[in-house]
Design a protein around this motif. Structure first.
Motif, PDB file in Angstrom:
ATOM      1  N   LEU A  99       0.841  -1.192   0.000  1.00  0.00           N
ATOM      2  CA  LEU A  99       0.000   0.000   0.000  1.00  0.00           C
ATOM      3  C   LEU A  99       0.878   1.244   0.000  1.00  0.00           C
ATOM      4  O   LEU A  99       1.827   1.333   0.782  1.00  0.00           O
ATOM      5  N   SER A 122      -9.396  -3.197   6.675  1.00  0.00           N
ATOM      6  CA  SER A 122     -10.137  -4.260   5.986  1.00  0.00           C
ATOM      7  C   SER A 122      -9.251  -5.288   5.298  1.00  0.00           C
ATOM      8  O   SER A 122      -9.741  -6.332   4.864  1.00  0.00           O
ATOM      9  N   LYS A 123      -7.932  -4.989   5.209  1.00  0.00           N
ATOM     10  CA  LYS A 123      -7.053  -5.881   4.460  1.00  0.00           C
ATOM     11  C   LYS A 123      -5.642  -5.825   5.031  1.00  0.00           C
ATOM     12  O   LYS A 123      -5.189  -4.786   5.485  1.00  0.00           O
ATOM     13  N   GLU A 134      -1.480  -0.894  -4.242  1.00  0.00           N
ATOM     14  CA  GLU A 134      -2.706  -0.118  -4.090  1.00  0.00           C
ATOM     15  C   GLU A 134      -2.325   1.289  -3.626  1.00  0.00           C
ATOM     16  O   GLU A 134      -1.334   1.468  -2.916  1.00  0.00           O
ATOM     17  N   ALA A 181      -3.488   4.963  -1.775  1.00  0.00           N
ATOM     18  CA  ALA A 181      -4.406   5.690  -0.900  1.00  0.00           C
ATOM     19  C   ALA A 181      -4.041   7.167  -0.979  1.00  0.00           C
ATOM     20  O   ALA A 181      -2.884   7.538  -0.786  1.00  0.00           O
ATOM     21  N   TYR A 240      -1.583  -5.924   4.557  1.00  0.00           N
ATOM     22  CA  TYR A 240      -0.570  -5.616   3.548  1.00  0.00           C
ATOM     23  C   TYR A 240       0.807  -6.067   4.033  1.00  0.00           C
ATOM     24  O   TYR A 240       1.079  -6.065   5.240  1.00  0.00           O
ATOM     25  N   GLU A 268      -8.326   3.092   6.501  1.00  0.00           N
ATOM     26  CA  GLU A 268      -9.515   2.292   6.185  1.00  0.00           C
ATOM     27  C   GLU A 268      -9.144   1.036   5.397  1.00  0.00           C
ATOM     28  O   GLU A 268      -9.694  -0.043   5.629  1.00  0.00           O
ATOM     29  N   LYS A 269      -8.196   1.183   4.470  1.00  0.00           N
ATOM     30  CA  LYS A 269      -7.752   0.022   3.702  1.00  0.00           C
ATOM     31  C   LYS A 269      -7.055  -0.993   4.597  1.00  0.00           C
ATOM     32  O   LYS A 269      -7.271  -2.207   4.485  1.00  0.00           O
ATOM     33  N   ALA A 270      -6.207  -0.504   5.514  1.00  0.00           N
ATOM     34  CA  ALA A 270      -5.469  -1.387   6.418  1.00  0.00           C
ATOM     35  C   ALA A 270      -6.399  -2.074   7.413  1.00  0.00           C
ATOM     36  O   ALA A 270      -6.076  -3.156   7.921  1.00  0.00           O
ATOM     37  N   ILE A 319      -7.769   7.270   4.164  1.00  0.00           N
ATOM     38  CA  ILE A 319      -8.048   6.180   3.229  1.00  0.00           C
ATOM     39  C   ILE A 319      -7.110   5.002   3.496  1.00  0.00           C
ATOM     40  O   ILE A 319      -7.532   3.834   3.474  1.00  0.00           O
ATOM     41  N   ALA A 320      -5.834   5.304   3.767  1.00  0.00           N
ATOM     42  CA  ALA A 320      -4.868   4.247   4.067  1.00  0.00           C
ATOM     43  C   ALA A 320      -5.290   3.455   5.298  1.00  0.00           C
ATOM     44  O   ALA A 320      -5.205   2.217   5.328  1.00  0.00           O
TER      45      ALA A 320
END
Length: 237
Positions: free
Chosen positions: A2, A40-41, A26, A28, A43, A36-38, A33-34
């Motif tokens: 990310l 749910s997923k 990906e 962010a 890296y 939120e991504k971390a 945003i970073a």
């Protein structure tokens, strides 16, 4: 992988380098945003720009570490910054970041960082491609053209934001826009623009603000013209 970075030019450079190294990337656009991504997923590695809108890299990393305490995992976070001072390194480590890279990104330093934080058994890094990678990237004309186009689009907007900051006597707005333009200009080798932006970013009063902005505007459009000429010459070669 990310990459949290708000400037399009820097996003494209990081994504291009990492993709050519065989990594899935990906993007962010800010720290929120970073985060939120971390959430749910998972890296393997996060590259975190220190200065971003909405949520900066320091705060995003602090919140990420709190989140990871509940999830039972820890993701390596590498700071991305245009500064590189010892004070900023300290701030990065205090926020919970694990490593440090300065912008514009240098390929050999990026590779060294990946080797430090990616486990060889994961096979994320295409080591066989490293010998020819420098030539491949330095001759990536399409990437250069795209970066110049991005600078042509974003540069005038950032210059306008600096002017708005001067008119509103808002040093923070001037500093944020100048920092963003400085980073993008440095990535494409527009050294004089980058140096003038640094002076705007460091402003403590408005005495020289208008003078510095006019210099920056002039050098920006001169540099952009030279970049376009260079791109055309390389394309025709």
């Amino acid at each position: 992988m990310l990459v949290a970075e708000d400037q399009i030019v820097n996003q494209r450079v990081a994504e291009s380098y990492l993709t050519k190294l065989g990594l899935k990337v990906e993007i962010a656009g800010n720290g929120q945003i970073a985060l939120e991504k971390a959430r749910s997923k998972s890296y393997d590695l996060i590259f975190m720009d220190c200065q971003m809108p909405v949520l900066n890299g320091y705060e995003a990393t602090k919140q990420l570490r709190l989140l990871e305490n509940t999830l039972g995992r820890k993701t390596p976070v590498v700071a991305l910054t245009a500064e590189g001072t010892s004070g900023e390194r300290k701030s990065c480590y205090e926020a919970g970041m694990d490593d440090f890279l300065t912008k514009p990104l240098e390929l050999h330093k990026l590779i060294e960082t990946l080797h430090r934080w990616l486990k060889p058994s994961e096979k994320n890094l295409d080591l066989k491609a490293l010998e020819s990678l420098k030539d491949l990237i330095s001759n990536d004309r399409s990437l250069t053209e795209v970066l110049i186009e991005d600078l042509e689009q974003t540069g005038p907007v950032l210059l306008h934001e600096i002017r708005e900051g001067i008119e509103a006597r808002n040093l923070e707005k001037i500093s944020d826009a100048a920092h963003a333009l400085k980073s993008s200009a440095a990535t494409l080798g527009a050294k004089q623009v980058s140096e003038l932006c640094q002076k705007l970013e460091d402003l403590q009063d408005f005495t020289e603000a208008e003078f510095l902005l006019k210099q920056t505007e002039r050098k920006f459009f001169e540099s952009l013209s030279e970049l376009k000429t260079y791109s055309s010459r390389v394309r025709a070669a």
